[in-house]
Scaffold this motif. Structure first.
Motif, PDB file in Angstrom:
ATOM      1  N   ASP A  92       7.825  48.859   7.873  1.00  0.00           N
ATOM      2  CA  ASP A  92       8.318  49.826   8.840  1.00  0.00           C
ATOM      3  C   ASP A  92       7.315  49.953   9.985  1.00  0.00           C
ATOM      4  N   ARG A  93       7.497  50.937  10.821  1.00  0.00           N
ATOM      5  CA  ARG A  93       6.675  51.076  12.024  1.00  0.00           C
ATOM      6  C   ARG A  93       5.253  51.545  11.738  1.00  0.00           C
ATOM      7  N   HIS A  94       4.971  51.900  10.502  1.00  0.00           N
ATOM      8  CA  HIS A  94       3.630  52.359  10.147  1.00  0.00           C
ATOM      9  C   HIS A  94       2.977  51.467   9.087  1.00  0.00           C
ATOM     10  N   THR A  95       3.541  50.313   8.825  1.00  0.00           N
ATOM     11  CA  THR A  95       2.950  49.393   7.846  1.00  0.00           C
ATOM     12  C   THR A  95       1.546  48.993   8.297  1.00  0.00           C
ATOM     13  N   SER A  96       0.607  49.016   7.355  1.00  0.00           N
ATOM     14  CA  SER A  96      -0.779  48.685   7.692  1.00  0.00           C
ATOM     15  C   SER A  96      -1.390  47.874   6.555  1.00  0.00           C
ATOM     16  N   ASP A 100      20.063  46.634   8.840  1.00  0.00           N
ATOM     17  CA  ASP A 100      19.302  46.998   7.644  1.00  0.00           C
ATOM     18  C   ASP A 100      18.139  46.050   7.354  1.00  0.00           C
ATOM     19  N   VAL A 101      17.968  45.011   8.146  1.00  0.00           N
ATOM     20  CA  VAL A 101      16.917  44.020   7.879  1.00  0.00           C
ATOM     21  C   VAL A 101      15.730  44.278   8.813  1.00  0.00           C
ATOM     22  N   PRO A 102      14.576  44.705   8.280  1.00  0.00           N
ATOM     23  CA  PRO A 102      13.414  44.930   9.144  1.00  0.00           C
ATOM     24  C   PRO A 102      12.874  43.600   9.678  1.00  0.00           C
ATOM     25  N   GLN A 157      15.488  47.863  14.325  1.00  0.00           N
ATOM     26  CA  GLN A 157      15.031  47.095  13.167  1.00  0.00           C
ATOM     27  C   GLN A 157      13.822  46.223  13.495  1.00  0.00           C
ATOM     28  N   ILE A 158      13.474  46.067  14.776  1.00  0.00           N
ATOM     29  CA  ILE A 158      12.240  45.363  15.148  1.00  0.00           C
ATOM     30  C   ILE A 158      11.104  46.375  15.031  1.00  0.00           C
TER      31      ILE A 158
END
Length: 307
Positions: free
Chosen positions: A6-10, A133-135, A163-164
């Motif tokens: 997601d947008r916060h993946t680290s 639904d596909v990131p 999704q991007i």
């Protein structure tokens, strides 16, 4: 099933090599061992079927074999590289990967004229084919694709196609692009997770610019894990001390084309794979290269003892 990106993946999503036997066949036993090796080194997740994974040299059936083997082997989140000249082929592989438990897919701009409108139209077509639904991780690697992409285009796409959610940043020089994107987010643009590549060669500076971690294939994944952990924990100087100890061998790995053979040789010497073979046409190390590499590895070990 592992969490989706997601947008916060680290953290560190290590780009996995694809092991081959000396005669060029897939080595699935080594693939199992390699995935276990990465997990033991503390990585956050894996990225498979990327450029380092020699995905362009695999048949369609081999790509399916690799992704299913990896997803069955690990509970870590896995991003699957699905770039393809045909959007139908891309979507079929991506949807199969997600059905098998992938955390997301990575897509690079299609080769062709370096025009922003063409890149935008291409990613709209990709997202339409994949569904909401596909990131998606946008792979920005113009040194390989030949398609430079402006920060404005990346920001437009992540705003228009939610999704991007991630940017695999490998533009070079690329530090200003990171700053531009982060400043746009401060002004209200949707946040992107940014993981960086280029072997980790600029990792301390990229972390200082606000990236969330690394997505690259350095054969000492524990180094990436420690550098990212320390930096995100506020210990930037200590992180750079660790980085400095690995820099000579990291730089050696980053030689164009030749570096893949170096990286696989290190993984073999560390017991992660049985053979350092790359699939033809691919580089091979000479006896002199191997002596040189042994010395670099020994010096790296000695430097780490001092730390």
């Amino acid at each position: 099933m592992a969490d989706r990106i997601d947008r916060h993946t680290s953290g560190v999503y290590i780009i996995a090599a694809t092991p081959f036997t000396d005669d060029g066949a897939l080595d699935l036993a080594s693939l199992d061992r390699l995935i276990d090796f990465y997990a033991e080194k503390g990585v956050t997740g894996l990225t498979i079927l990327g450029i380092m994974g020699e995905a362009d040299k695999l048949t369609a059936e081999e790509r399916i074999t690799v992704l299913e083997r990896v997803l069955a082997r690990t509970s870590l989140p896995v991003i699957v590289g699905v770039s393809d000249a045909g959007i139908g082929n891309l979507a079929a592989l991506a949807l199969h990967a997600m059905d098998k438990g992938a955390a997301g897919v990575m897509v690079a701009p299609a080769r062709g004229p370096a025009r922003d409108d063409r890149v935008v139209n291409y990613f709209h077509a990709v997202c339409d084919a994949l569904g909401d639904d596909v990131p998606v991780c946008f792979q920005d690697f113009p040194q390989i694709t030949g398609v430079p992409v402006s920060p404005r285009t990346i920001l437009e796409l992540t705003r228009d196609r939610p999704q991007i959610v991630m940017l695999k940043h490998e533009d070079c020089p690329g530090l200003p692009k990171i700053t531009t994107i982060r400043k746009a987010e401060e002004a209200g643009s949707p946040r992107l997770s940014i993981l960086v590549g280029n072997g980790g060669l600029y990792l301390p500076q990229e972390l200082a610019r606000g990236v969330d971690g690394a997505m690259t294939g350095f054969a000492y994944p524990e180094a990436l894990v420690e550098i990212v952990r320390l930096h995100l924990g506020g210990e930037a100087d200590r992180a750079e001390d660790i980085f400095d100890a690995y820099l000579p061998i990291l730089r050696h790995e980053q030689q164009p084309v030749f570096g893949l053979a170096v990286r696989k040789a290190i993984l073999m010497k560390r017991g992660a794979i049985a053979s350092a073979a790359t699939r033809a046409p691919g580089p091979r190390l000479s006896a002199t290269d191997l002596v040189e590499l042994d010395r670099l590895m020994a010096r790296t070990t000695d430097k780490l003892k001092d730390l």
